[in-house]
Design a protein around this motif. Structure first.
Motif, PDB file in Angstrom:
ATOM      1  N   VAL A   4      54.982  40.998  18.998  1.00 64.16           N
ATOM      2  CA  VAL A   4      53.674  41.640  19.094  1.00 64.16           C
ATOM      3  C   VAL A   4      53.669  42.913  18.256  1.00 64.16           C
ATOM      4  O   VAL A   4      52.717  43.191  17.521  1.00 64.16           O
ATOM      5  N   ARG A   5      54.742  43.700  18.332  1.00 65.28           N
ATOM      6  CA  ARG A   5      54.847  44.943  17.553  1.00 65.28           C
ATOM      7  C   ARG A   5      54.773  44.649  16.054  1.00 65.28           C
ATOM      8  O   ARG A   5      54.078  45.334  15.305  1.00 65.28           O
ATOM      9  N   TYR A  58      45.273  49.641  15.769  1.00 64.62           N
ATOM     10  CA  TYR A  58      46.499  48.914  15.424  1.00 64.62           C
ATOM     11  C   TYR A  58      47.739  49.779  15.652  1.00 64.62           C
ATOM     12  O   TYR A  58      48.764  49.294  16.114  1.00 64.62           O
ATOM     13  N   GLU A 111      52.448  50.581  21.805  1.00 65.87           N
ATOM     14  CA  GLU A 111      52.466  50.092  23.181  1.00 65.87           C
ATOM     15  C   GLU A 111      52.986  48.663  23.326  1.00 65.87           C
ATOM     16  O   GLU A 111      53.058  48.148  24.437  1.00 65.87           O
ATOM     17  N   SER A 112      53.366  48.024  22.246  1.00 66.94           N
ATOM     18  CA  SER A 112      53.813  46.636  22.300  1.00 66.94           C
ATOM     19  C   SER A 112      55.079  46.488  23.127  1.00 66.94           C
ATOM     20  O   SER A 112      55.996  47.299  23.040  1.00 66.94           O
ATOM     21  N   SER A 113      55.106  45.398  23.890  1.00 61.70           N
ATOM     22  CA  SER A 113      56.262  45.171  24.753  1.00 61.70           C
ATOM     23  C   SER A 113      57.294  44.228  24.133  1.00 61.70           C
ATOM     24  O   SER A 113      58.422  44.141  24.606  1.00 61.70           O
ATOM     25  N   THR A 114      56.916  43.533  23.069  1.00 60.39           N
ATOM     26  CA  THR A 114      57.863  42.632  22.412  1.00 60.39           C
ATOM     27  C   THR A 114      57.859  42.887  20.906  1.00 60.39           C
ATOM     28  O   THR A 114      56.877  43.385  20.348  1.00 60.39           O
ATOM     29  N   GLU A 115      58.942  42.506  20.283  1.00 61.04           N
ATOM     30  CA  GLU A 115      59.076  42.712  18.842  1.00 61.04           C
ATOM     31  C   GLU A 115      58.043  41.885  18.073  1.00 61.04           C
ATOM     32  O   GLU A 115      57.506  42.337  17.069  1.00 61.04           O
ATOM     33  N   THR A 127      53.348  42.081  14.611  1.00 61.61           N
ATOM     34  CA  THR A 127      51.988  41.656  14.271  1.00 61.61           C
ATOM     35  C   THR A 127      51.067  42.860  14.124  1.00 61.61           C
ATOM     36  O   THR A 127      50.289  42.954  13.161  1.00 61.61           O
ATOM     37  N   PHE A 128      51.149  43.786  15.080  1.00 53.18           N
ATOM     38  CA  PHE A 128      50.337  44.997  14.981  1.00 53.18           C
ATOM     39  C   PHE A 128      50.722  45.826  13.758  1.00 53.18           C
ATOM     40  O   PHE A 128      49.856  46.361  13.059  1.00 53.18           O
ATOM     41  N   GLY A 182      48.361  49.862  19.289  1.00 59.54           N
ATOM     42  CA  GLY A 182      48.862  48.550  19.680  1.00 59.54           C
ATOM     43  C   GLY A 182      50.336  48.401  19.360  1.00 59.54           C
ATOM     44  O   GLY A 182      51.113  47.876  20.178  1.00 59.54           O
ATOM     45  N   ALA A 183      50.737  48.866  18.196  1.00 61.45           N
ATOM     46  CA  ALA A 183      52.153  48.789  17.807  1.00 61.45           C
ATOM     47  C   ALA A 183      53.016  49.671  18.708  1.00 61.45           C
ATOM     48  O   ALA A 183      54.103  49.257  19.138  1.00 61.45           O
TER      49      ALA A 183
END
Length: 81
Positions: free
Chosen positions: A33-34, A21, A27-31, A36-37, A24-25
C-alpha cells in the motif's frame, strides 16, 4: 472562467492530491500500500511541476524573490536550535 483560472484551479487540485497521497503513504500499514501511494505521489508531483512550469511560462505564477534580510533571519533562527 479563463485559462489562467483553470490552470490555478488545476494547480490547487493537484497540490491537494499530493497532500492526500503523502498522508496515505505515511499512514500505510503494508509495504504494498505504501509503495502504491508513493508511486502515485511521484506521478502527482510530476504533474504539479508541469502545471507550475506552464503557468510560469505564461507569467501567471512568478515566484517571489526572498529578501536577504529574511533569509538571514531564518538562518539564525534555525542555527539557534
Amino acid at each position: 472562467m479563463d485559462d489562467r483560472n483553470i490552470m490555478e484551479n488545476l494547480l490547487l487540485l493537484e497540490k491537494g492530491v499530493c497532500d492526500l497521497y503523502m498522508h496515505g503513504a505515511i499512514e500505510s500499514s503494508t509495504e504494498n500500500v505504501r509503495s502504491t501511494f508513493s508511486d502515485s505521489l511521484n506521478t502527482a508531483l510530476s504533474l504539479q511541476d508541469q502545471i507550475y512550469c506552464k503557468m510560469q511560462e505564461r507569467g501567471w505564477y512568478a515566484p517571489e524573490q526572498a529578501e536577504s534580510s529574511k533569509l538571514s533571519s531564518v538562518k539564525m533562527k534555525f542555527a539557534q536550535n
